[in-house]
Design a protein around this motif. Sequence first.
Motif, PDB file in Angstrom:
ATOM      1  N   GLN A 132      41.747  34.444  38.697  1.00  0.00           N
ATOM      2  CA  GLN A 132      41.777  33.859  39.919  1.00  0.00           C
ATOM      3  C   GLN A 132      42.965  32.578  39.745  1.00  0.00           C
ATOM      4  O   GLN A 132      44.136  32.557  40.382  1.00  0.00           O
ATOM      5  CB  GLN A 132      40.826  33.314  40.945  1.00  0.00           C
ATOM      6  CG  GLN A 132      41.106  32.956  42.167  1.00  0.00           C
ATOM      7  CD  GLN A 132      39.953  32.603  43.061  1.00  0.00           C
ATOM      8  OE1 GLN A 132      38.826  32.358  42.564  1.00  0.00           O
ATOM      9  NE2 GLN A 132      40.187  32.231  44.214  1.00  0.00           N
ATOM     10  N   VAL A 148      46.484  33.553  38.457  1.00  0.00           N
ATOM     11  CA  VAL A 148      47.500  34.151  39.437  1.00  0.00           C
ATOM     12  C   VAL A 148      47.935  33.132  40.228  1.00  0.00           C
ATOM     13  O   VAL A 148      49.217  32.811  40.359  1.00  0.00           O
ATOM     14  CB  VAL A 148      46.457  35.066  40.615  1.00  0.00           C
ATOM     15  CG1 VAL A 148      47.605  35.606  41.671  1.00  0.00           C
ATOM     16  CG2 VAL A 148      46.246  36.479  39.794  1.00  0.00           C
ATOM     17  N   TYR A 149      47.080  31.967  40.591  1.00  0.00           N
ATOM     18  CA  TYR A 149      47.604  30.875  41.474  1.00  0.00           C
ATOM     19  C   TYR A 149      48.176  29.758  40.721  1.00  0.00           C
ATOM     20  O   TYR A 149      49.494  29.279  41.373  1.00  0.00           O
ATOM     21  CB  TYR A 149      46.231  30.318  42.011  1.00  0.00           C
ATOM     22  CG  TYR A 149      45.566  31.006  43.160  1.00  0.00           C
ATOM     23  CD1 TYR A 149      46.396  31.951  43.833  1.00  0.00           C
ATOM     24  CD2 TYR A 149      44.215  30.817  43.249  1.00  0.00           C
ATOM     25  CE1 TYR A 149      45.610  32.827  44.712  1.00  0.00           C
ATOM     26  CE2 TYR A 149      43.445  31.585  44.399  1.00  0.00           C
ATOM     27  CZ  TYR A 149      44.137  32.712  44.965  1.00  0.00           C
ATOM     28  OH  TYR A 149      43.513  33.362  45.811  1.00  0.00           O
ATOM     29  N   THR A 177      51.933  31.612  40.100  1.00  0.00           N
ATOM     30  CA  THR A 177      52.626  31.474  41.483  1.00  0.00           C
ATOM     31  C   THR A 177      53.281  30.000  41.576  1.00  0.00           C
ATOM     32  O   THR A 177      54.373  29.769  41.932  1.00  0.00           O
ATOM     33  CB  THR A 177      51.622  31.953  42.764  1.00  0.00           C
ATOM     34  OG1 THR A 177      51.174  33.116  42.509  1.00  0.00           O
ATOM     35  CG2 THR A 177      52.572  31.755  43.754  1.00  0.00           C
ATOM     36  N   ILE A 197      43.178  42.555  39.637  1.00  0.00           N
ATOM     37  CA  ILE A 197      44.277  41.736  40.512  1.00  0.00           C
ATOM     38  C   ILE A 197      44.317  42.955  41.541  1.00  0.00           C
ATOM     39  O   ILE A 197      44.903  44.008  41.311  1.00  0.00           O
ATOM     40  CB  ILE A 197      45.466  41.519  39.597  1.00  0.00           C
ATOM     41  CG1 ILE A 197      45.057  40.302  38.658  1.00  0.00           C
ATOM     42  CG2 ILE A 197      46.109  40.817  40.741  1.00  0.00           C
ATOM     43  CD1 ILE A 197      46.209  39.923  37.982  1.00  0.00           C
ATOM     44  N   ARG A 240      48.471  40.580  45.658  1.00  0.00           N
ATOM     45  CA  ARG A 240      49.078  39.610  44.581  1.00  0.00           C
ATOM     46  C   ARG A 240      50.126  40.131  43.784  1.00  0.00           C
ATOM     47  O   ARG A 240      51.100  39.382  43.183  1.00  0.00           O
ATOM     48  CB  ARG A 240      47.512  39.150  43.792  1.00  0.00           C
ATOM     49  CG  ARG A 240      46.467  38.151  44.494  1.00  0.00           C
ATOM     50  CD  ARG A 240      47.137  36.998  44.930  1.00  0.00           C
ATOM     51  NE  ARG A 240      46.198  36.475  46.143  1.00  0.00           N
ATOM     52  CZ  ARG A 240      46.516  35.516  47.118  1.00  0.00           C
ATOM     53  NH1 ARG A 240      47.793  35.125  47.179  1.00  0.00           N
ATOM     54  NH2 ARG A 240      45.682  35.340  47.849  1.00  0.00           N
TER      55      ARG A 240
END
Length: 526
Positions: free
Chosen positions: A316, A319-320, A323, A356, A360
């Motif tokens: 998590q 991914v964030y 980004t 994932i 996403r």
Amino acid sequence: MANRFSDTLFQLIHSLEKSEKRHFKLYIKRSSTKEDLKIVQLFDALDKLHDYDEKALLKKLPGIEKPQLSNLKTHLYKQILASLRLLKSADSIDLQLNEMFDYAHILYKKGLFQQSLRILERAKETAKANQKFNFLALALGLEKRIETLHITHSMQMRAEQLSAESLEVSARIDMVARLSNVALLVYSWYIRNGHSRNEQDEERVKEFLLQQLPADAWKQTGFYERLYLYQIYNWYSFIRQDFLMYYRYSQKWLDLFHEQPLMIRVETGHYIKALHNLLNAHFDLRNHQGFEITLRQFEAFAQTDRVRENDNFRIQSFVYITTAKINQVFMLGTFREGLLMVPEIEQKLEEYDLFIDRHRILVLNYKIASLYFGSGDYATAIDYLQRIINDPSDLRNDLQSYARVLHLMSHYELGNFELMESLTKSVYRFMAKKENLTGVEEAMFKFVRTSFHTSRQTLKTEFENFLVKIRDFEKDRFETRAFAYLDLVSWIESKVYQKPMSEIIQEKYKQSRKRIYHDQAVAAQS
């Protein structure tokens, strides 16, 4: 890749880390029956397979016939979960509470009621400290059963207390359930549709909120009640593209954890999501300073044992943070430097393919495509956009639409004018069907169609006129959705001023920094 993780046991084994595999081997060897030795063989065989293939699996297991395989797989699956439960119990309040309840229930069955009640009391104290109301209801249920069916010395004192506790817990559970339902439904609306396209969309979301939100929602003071209430308004403001309100509720969401630091460990996933949303809010408002501070805070938290030792939290956070770093490139205009991240992102997406979700992956593909577009590599941008355009999932109509718009712009930049007319019609039809057309897109399609027949001498003038028109749209809140996906203004300015898009954005960033320093200097003097 589609069939790689088609078997649930295969998925589970390939999700295990080395320490978890080692623990399983130690756990299973304690019993070491003949059947257990067979499931160790099955475990090793599945672990070595790259893709699930039952025929290949049976060849690796000469002592196991096909009719036996299904039962062995079921047994192995349960044993792996039992091993993980033992290994992970210290890291999870929920597992610890369930274990205490199991012990209390065993003692109850044995007729050792006082011992059972003592364990339940300790469990309730832990549950209250961590605001686990659903568990409290379970513990209170067993307590009441003991007190009702069996005479204990505490009966007279406990009856009224248990009754009052049960009513309070039921009310809390009901309120949390209602608020969490609304938060989930509002978020689901965004995942399906993206930002509101017009006043009708906004009115539907607003009406839904008025109907579903409990009348006394704002009177609640509990952690979970406030958490879900802030999430509701966080997503509501994001859908409405009220980015200032989105920032305020993202900050409230994060502040809630800082008020009650114990809950960071209890609800780590929600804490990570709060950091992600606050970063998005800073990005939407182009608050460079706040963005940098929050990103450093997030990166530091991602290095803690709590995150690194948990698959879900680690992925998590990856991914964030990825980004956020790409968004930072968009703010700074450093597209070529941003492309250096792409190989590692691709490698991690392959590594975390099992974990994932499609949403996403679509978002990351769009952002990577935007990196290539901003750096001037339009052909590679098209390759990434094709992944979105050809994706079969029915997610994010807005993202699907803008992937097609960016695809159209990439072909425009490549000078593929023989494709432009048919592509323009195709994208226009798609967006009209999905009801995703706004004034910005209408103006863009009109400009693209007329520019085919415009001479080089007059094209610059056409771009200047287009820029004036687009800047007018920036004042309309319902038109800002397009600018959240495409920095259309910077792209047009690059044509007008005949500079690379990255240079245009970098100049804007430098100007914004100068304004910040000037404002700080004025504030210091006053």
